[in-house]
Design an enzyme around this catalytic site. Sequence first.
Site, PDB file in Angstrom:
ATOM      1  N   ALA A 189      53.878  43.820  41.431  1.00 26.67           N
ATOM      2  CA  ALA A 189      52.438  43.560  41.486  1.00 26.67           C
ATOM      3  C   ALA A 189      52.143  42.070  41.319  1.00 26.67           C
ATOM      4  CB  ALA A 189      51.726  44.358  40.393  1.00 26.67           C
TER       5      ALA A 189
ATOM      6  N   HIS B 203      33.461  37.641  39.077  1.00 22.39           N
ATOM      7  CA  HIS B 203      34.469  37.572  38.029  1.00 22.39           C
ATOM      8  C   HIS B 203      33.923  36.822  36.816  1.00 22.39           C
ATOM      9  CE1 HIS B 203      37.187  38.771  41.288  1.00 22.39           C
ATOM     10  NE2 HIS B 203      38.006  39.185  40.333  1.00 22.39           N
TER      11      HIS B 203
ATOM     12  N   LYS C 287      36.815  31.889  35.571  1.00 17.96           N
ATOM     13  CA  LYS C 287      37.631  31.946  36.793  1.00 17.96           C
ATOM     14  C   LYS C 287      37.033  30.994  37.825  1.00 17.96           C
ATOM     15  CE  LYS C 287      39.478  35.197  40.245  1.00 17.96           C
ATOM     16  NZ  LYS C 287      40.907  34.958  39.982  1.00 17.96           N
TER      17      LYS C 287
ATOM     18  N   THR D  28      42.105  38.628  45.804  1.00 15.09           N
ATOM     19  CA  THR D  28      41.843  39.932  46.420  1.00 15.09           C
ATOM     20  C   THR D  28      40.777  39.821  47.501  1.00 15.09           C
ATOM     21  OG1 THR D  28      42.470  41.135  44.414  1.00 15.09           O
ATOM     22  CG2 THR D  28      41.044  42.287  45.970  1.00 15.09           C
TER      23      THR D  28
END
Length: 249
Positions: free
Chosen positions: A102, A158, A162, A168
Amino acid sequence: MKVGLFGFGRAGKAAASVLLTSKDCTLKWIVKKTDTFDHRSAAEYLGINSDDPALIYSKDTLNEITDDENQKVDVIIDFSNEKSIYEYGEYAKKTDTAIVTAISKYEAEEKAYLKELSNSIRVLWSPNITLGINFLIIAAKVLKQIAPTCDIEILEEHFKAKSEVSGTAKVIAKHLDLEESDIKAIRAGGIVGKHEILFGFPYQTVRLVHESISREAFGNGALFAARNLIKQEKGLYTMQDLIKPYFQI
């Protein structure tokens, strides 16, 4: 199903929590970078009632696992870093152990090594291993095929700290043939992660939304991947490869 876990950071701990409470999975061992919790039980550390061994090893004591036949597992799950694949890759190949990684990003060299390993064993790589995100991507691709001319917007939210655009969201944009510059980003408070794809039709809108509530979602995804990967033939897989057969309804 016996599982070994690489990585015991925030995502690794969350994954361990899910694995330790799974009835069809035994967490045999965990490998982490330092020896802070060497030979300690992860279940005890996390406060989870489990009969799984789940002993923590440092990378310096990795040989205690690789040299012991009793430590063999069916699947190695990796939540550590992009270089760890070199520490367990040959061991997995020699012991016919499946790999679920992952890691969010690999360079070309690591990608090539994953491909090389997949010639001998089952390997799955998913930068975002949550079930929801991968389902969302498949559903969005189907909807775009149905209505190729509709307007599509990608929004991601987010936590405040961040700074970069969500990896993603970039993956979603790539799957939908959109530019990264088209992604709208919101930063506020302690939002774990939210991704939305908006399809704008002339007289209606469709919104596909995925929101991460906690990092245990990564553990759920990794467990799904492990359960399904061990049923496959050798090769290199994505989460979407494993989810697509479930669309046959």
